[in-house]
Design a protein around this motif. Structure first.
Motif, PDB file in Angstrom:
ATOM      1  N   SER A 343       0.802  -1.461  -0.046  1.00 65.51           N
ATOM      2  CA  SER A 343      -0.187   0.119  -0.212  1.00 65.51           C
ATOM      3  C   SER A 343       1.110   1.443   0.300  1.00 65.51           C
ATOM      4  CB  SER A 343      -0.876   0.068   1.280  1.00 65.51           C
ATOM      5  OG  SER A 343      -1.758   1.030   0.954  1.00 65.51           O
ATOM      6  N   LEU A 344       2.190   1.264   0.887  1.00 66.00           N
ATOM      7  CA  LEU A 344       3.279   2.081   0.900  1.00 66.00           C
ATOM      8  C   LEU A 344       3.582   2.474  -0.632  1.00 66.00           C
ATOM      9  CD1 LEU A 344       4.765   2.258   4.444  1.00 66.00           C
ATOM     10  CD2 LEU A 344       3.325   4.315   3.910  1.00 66.00           C
ATOM     11  N   ALA A 345       3.875   1.675  -1.194  1.00 68.31           N
ATOM     12  CA  ALA A 345       4.452   1.722  -2.392  1.00 68.31           C
ATOM     13  C   ALA A 345       3.582   2.080  -3.582  1.00 68.31           C
ATOM     14  CB  ALA A 345       5.311   0.339  -2.655  1.00 68.31           C
ATOM     15  N   VAL A 346       3.067   1.554  -3.080  1.00 66.66           N
ATOM     16  CA  VAL A 346       1.951   2.156  -4.585  1.00 66.66           C
ATOM     17  C   VAL A 346       1.266   3.934  -4.582  1.00 66.66           C
ATOM     18  CG1 VAL A 346      -0.531   2.508  -5.393  1.00 66.66           C
ATOM     19  CG2 VAL A 346       0.488   0.237  -4.771  1.00 66.66           C
ATOM     20  N   ALA A 347       1.243   3.962  -2.822  1.00 66.95           N
ATOM     21  CA  ALA A 347       1.136   5.651  -3.006  1.00 66.95           C
ATOM     22  C   ALA A 347       2.069   6.204  -2.955  1.00 66.95           C
ATOM     23  CB  ALA A 347       1.082   5.866  -1.048  1.00 66.95           C
ATOM     24  N   GLY A 348       3.574   5.468  -2.617  1.00 63.90           N
ATOM     25  CA  GLY A 348       4.794   6.488  -3.089  1.00 63.90           C
ATOM     26  C   GLY A 348       4.675   6.837  -5.086  1.00 63.90           C
ATOM     27  N   ALA A 349       4.918   5.731  -5.378  1.00 58.11           N
ATOM     28  CA  ALA A 349       4.193   5.269  -6.850  1.00 58.11           C
ATOM     29  C   ALA A 349       3.807   6.532  -7.785  1.00 58.11           C
ATOM     30  CB  ALA A 349       4.282   4.149  -7.168  1.00 58.11           C
ATOM     31  N   GLY A 350       2.596   6.110  -7.327  1.00 56.55           N
ATOM     32  CA  GLY A 350       1.750   8.085  -7.172  1.00 56.55           C
ATOM     33  C   GLY A 350       1.932   9.025  -7.131  1.00 56.55           C
ATOM     34  N   ILE A 351       2.773   9.341  -6.065  1.00 52.52           N
ATOM     35  CA  ILE A 351       3.465  10.704  -6.093  1.00 52.52           C
ATOM     36  C   ILE A 351       4.272  10.564  -6.709  1.00 52.52           C
ATOM     37  CG2 ILE A 351       4.963  12.272  -4.034  1.00 52.52           C
ATOM     38  CD1 ILE A 351       3.344  10.377  -1.862  1.00 52.52           C
ATOM     39  N   TRP A 352       5.482  10.112  -6.702  1.00 56.21           N
ATOM     40  CA  TRP A 352       6.511  10.498  -7.938  1.00 56.21           C
ATOM     41  C   TRP A 352       6.204   9.838  -8.610  1.00 56.21           C
ATOM     42  CZ3 TRP A 352       8.357   6.860 -12.537  1.00 56.21           C
ATOM     43  CH2 TRP A 352       9.548   7.008 -12.737  1.00 56.21           C
ATOM     44  N   LEU A 353       5.130   9.774  -9.132  1.00 57.82           N
ATOM     45  CA  LEU A 353       4.424  10.239 -11.240  1.00 57.82           C
ATOM     46  C   LEU A 353       4.078  11.364 -11.119  1.00 57.82           C
ATOM     47  CD1 LEU A 353       2.119   6.365 -12.370  1.00 57.82           C
ATOM     48  CD2 LEU A 353       4.727   7.688 -13.163  1.00 57.82           C
ATOM     49  N   ALA A 354       3.455  12.097  -9.957  1.00 59.29           N
ATOM     50  CA  ALA A 354       2.853  13.001 -10.621  1.00 59.29           C
ATOM     51  C   ALA A 354       4.683  14.293 -10.579  1.00 59.29           C
ATOM     52  CB  ALA A 354       2.467  13.310  -9.143  1.00 59.29           C
ATOM     53  N   TYR A 355       5.456  14.102  -9.488  1.00 64.33           N
ATOM     54  CA  TYR A 355       6.349  14.444  -9.512  1.00 64.33           C
ATOM     55  C   TYR A 355       7.304  14.763 -10.691  1.00 64.33           C
ATOM     56  CZ  TYR A 355      11.469  15.745  -8.570  1.00 64.33           C
ATOM     57  OH  TYR A 355      12.800  16.620  -9.217  1.00 64.33           O
ATOM     58  N   GLN A 356       7.262  13.039 -11.219  1.00 62.31           N
ATOM     59  CA  GLN A 356       7.646  13.207 -12.855  1.00 62.31           C
ATOM     60  C   GLN A 356       7.284  13.734 -13.542  1.00 62.31           C
ATOM     61  OE1 GLN A 356      11.049  11.662 -13.746  1.00 62.31           O
ATOM     62  NE2 GLN A 356      10.981  11.026 -11.762  1.00 62.31           N
ATOM     63  N   PHE A 357       6.071  14.184 -13.405  1.00 64.06           N
ATOM     64  CA  PHE A 357       4.742  14.633 -14.448  1.00 64.06           C
ATOM     65  C   PHE A 357       4.602  15.440 -14.152  1.00 64.06           C
ATOM     66  CE2 PHE A 357       3.292  10.866 -15.664  1.00 64.06           C
ATOM     67  CZ  PHE A 357       2.757  11.028 -16.992  1.00 64.06           C
ATOM     68  N   TYR A 358       4.542  16.712 -13.420  1.00 63.70           N
ATOM     69  CA  TYR A 358       4.617  18.136 -13.021  1.00 63.70           C
ATOM     70  C   TYR A 358       5.766  19.182 -12.074  1.00 63.70           C
ATOM     71  CZ  TYR A 358      -0.250  16.107 -14.245  1.00 63.70           C
ATOM     72  OH  TYR A 358      -1.097  15.406 -14.855  1.00 63.70           O
ATOM     73  N   LEU A 359       6.541  18.026 -12.348  1.00 65.20           N
ATOM     74  CA  LEU A 359       8.263  19.068 -11.403  1.00 65.20           C
ATOM     75  C   LEU A 359       9.475  18.898 -12.502  1.00 65.20           C
ATOM     76  CD1 LEU A 359       7.578  19.235  -7.752  1.00 65.20           C
ATOM     77  CD2 LEU A 359       7.738  21.221  -9.403  1.00 65.20           C
ATOM     78  N   LYS A 360       9.432  17.583 -12.959  1.00 62.96           N
ATOM     79  CA  LYS A 360      10.621  16.922 -12.995  1.00 62.96           C
ATOM     80  C   LYS A 360      10.386  17.457 -14.918  1.00 62.96           C
ATOM     81  CE  LYS A 360      14.923  15.091 -12.859  1.00 62.96           C
ATOM     82  NZ  LYS A 360      16.075  15.627 -11.982  1.00 62.96           N
ATOM     83  N   ARG A 361       9.451  16.528 -15.485  1.00 56.31           N
ATOM     84  CA  ARG A 361       9.276  16.472 -17.186  1.00 56.31           C
ATOM     85  C   ARG A 361       7.598  17.258 -17.438  1.00 56.31           C
ATOM     86  NH1 ARG A 361      10.556  10.371 -18.994  1.00 56.31           N
ATOM     87  NH2 ARG A 361      10.222  11.059 -20.874  1.00 56.31           N
ATOM     88  N   THR A 362       7.675  18.793 -17.628  1.00 56.21           N
ATOM     89  CA  THR A 362       6.445  19.416 -17.283  1.00 56.21           C
ATOM     90  C   THR A 362       5.882  19.035 -18.994  1.00 56.21           C
ATOM     91  OG1 THR A 362       7.939  21.212 -18.139  1.00 56.21           O
ATOM     92  CG2 THR A 362       6.910  20.967 -15.662  1.00 56.21           C
ATOM     93  N   GLY A 363       7.044  17.918 -19.754  1.00 52.81           N
ATOM     94  CA  GLY A 363       5.849  18.515 -21.289  1.00 52.81           C
ATOM     95  C   GLY A 363       4.934  16.297 -21.108  1.00 52.81           C
TER      96      GLY A 363
END
Length: 497
Positions: A343-363
């Protein structure tokens, strides 16, 4: 022989009769049918599919109202009612119709949780994202009821109130700071400018994402744990999988909201930027209090696998004793801990994906939206449910314009005419009666009393003029009268009559 809600739910004989009554609708016992009909009310009250469309529109109201009625009171009442009527659900389970009512509750709850989470991913209005999040979390609770995890559902109902009220009030603080702006595409870089709002909002986002040891972790993890261990039926494993995917999307869209609002470069319009200010104390103090509740509110349900005693479950055990004892199955702490890690890994994956999409690789967001095409449009337009309802019930052509016209006429003449306008007319009539009573009876009595006092004090007013010279004249006249009285009296004594 009774319509008393408590008497029915607490009387085993009544429930037995309801469970064993010969079926009369689609093979369902009275208990199962009653459960489903009551649940139909919950579907509307708690905005579950297909009656979910009203809740996002209701976000147009003031943010503190949204925080109260949509996080802790109004929409939660439907879920609470479903939890509270668990003896009726159980009676329906043992009668004709089997577990139909449970399956319907679980399926609608799980489907709504998943569907609303997908819609929340694509919304750009800060309050609408939270509205779809509310629908999704309510679905989580009802899915828990459907698998018999009443305590877990009640627990998530309580923890959700903390962090969802916090998130709504936090969004209100952001909107206040940006002079009414609600589009997260026109925000960004607010972390340093709104430190209290940003930190408390982050606490709420971590809680709803299910990050240990915040409140949402304990209640959401208990629902997933109960779904996984409910039984050998594959149906419950599917529910667990749906809940896990929903948890992934919840973490993703919540941190999409956090990153687009508080981090990255500022996209705030220039004319608004120089007016940005932190929330005043009247707004900031509730945020801090709710953030504290979002952090520690779940500790009352600290699981035994982590060395706790789940005080909340013991607290509610007398209410749900029969069900808890019937479903009690021993499982190893190792399995529970393993599912917590997942459960924690899944939540962490969601946060990581959001980071990649909206901070790291904004395109990436635009690229994915382009690649997904029709699917993205489907989610962005909320599966066109509003448009379908409009076509079916208002415009036609499915039911024809005559049906739409009939619905519109019913709305205008009966609901607006008799209901709204009629209640307004009745209110005005009562107010006019009240005004008449106040004017002629209450004020009239006061005025009559005042007139009587005015008449009775005429002699006093003739003397009490307020003029010192007049008082001196009366004093002199009194002295003259006294002198005349005494001179006349003593003259008669001395010299005779």
């Amino acid at each position: 022989g009774t319509l008393n809600f408590h008497d029915i739910l607490r009387n085993p004989e009544t429930l037995k009769v309801l469970a064993e009554t010969p079926s009369y609708v689609a093979g369902l016992s009275v208990a199962a049918l009653a459960s489903l009909l009551l649940f139909a009310g919950t579907v509307g009250k708690s905005a579950q599919f297909p009656l979910h469309v009203w809740l996002p529109d209701a976000m147009e109201g003031p943010t503190p109202v949204s925080a109260m009625i949509h996080a802790a009171t109004m929409v939660s009442a439907g879920v609470y009612t479903t939890i509270r009527m668990f003896p009726l659900l159980q009676a329906g389970q043992h009668g004709l119709g089997g577990e139909t009512a449970f399956w319907v509750v679980a399926l609608i709850g799980a489907f709504t949780a998943f569907m609303a989470a997908t819609m929340g991913v694509a919304q750009n209005d800060i309050k609408r994202v939270l509205a779809y999040s509310t629908i999704s979390q309510l679905g989580y609770m009802l899915a828990a009821v459907g698998i018999g995890a009443y305590v877990a559902a009640a627990f998530h109902l309580i923890t959700h109130a903390f962090f969802k009220a916090l998130l709504f009030l936090g969004s209100g603080a952001v909107i206040h700071a940006l002079s009414g702006e609600q589009d997260i595409r026109r925000m960004g870089g607010l972390w340093s400018k709104l430190p209290i709002t940003g930190k408390t909002f982050l606490a709420g986002a971590l809680a709803i994402a299910g990050i240990f040891p915040l409140a949402g972790f304990f209640s959401k993890d208990e629902i997933l744990w109960k779904a996984f261990t409910r039984g050998e039926d594959f149906f419950f494993k599917v529910l667990w999988g749906v809940g896990l995917i929903t948890a992934l999307m919840t973490a993703f869209y919540m941190f999409r909201l956090v990153f687009l609002t508080f981090f990255g470069k500022s996209r705030v319009p220039h004319e608004v930027e120089h007016h940005i200010h932190e929330a005043p104390k009247s707004m900031a103090v509730p945020l801090i209090v709710l953030a504290l509740g979002s952090v520690v509110g779940g500790w009352v349900g600290w699981p035994a696998a982590l060395g706790g005693g789940n005080w909340f479950e013991h607290f509610l055990h007398p209410v749900f004793a029969s069900r808890v004892e019937a479903e009690a199955v021993e499982h190893s702490h190792a399995l529970e801990l393993g599912l917590m890690v997942v459960s924690l890994a899944v939540a962490g994956a969601g946060i990581w994906l959001a980071y990649q999409f909206y901070l790291k690789r904004t395109g990436l967001p635009d690229l994915v939206a382009t690649k997904m095409g029709a699917l993205y449009g489907l989610v962005y337009n909320k599966y066109y449910v509003d448009e379908i309802y409009s076509k079916v019930f208002v415009e036609g052509p499915i039911l024809g314009k005559g049906m739409g016209t009939a619905f519109a006429a019913f709305d205008q003449k009966v609901i607006d005419g008799v209901g709204v306008d009629g209640s307004a007319w009745a209110t005005r009539a009562v107010s006019r009666l009240s005004i008449w009573w106040d004017t002629w009876i209450v004020d009239g009595s006061v005025n009559l009393l005042g007139w009587m006092v005015w008449v009775l004090n005429l002699p006093a007013r003739a003397v009490q003029t307020g003029l010192v010279q007049r008082y001196a004249l009366w004093m002199a006249a009194g002295i003259v009268l006294l002198l005349f009285y005494y001179v006349e009296r003593y003259w008669s004594l001395l010299f005779g009559s």
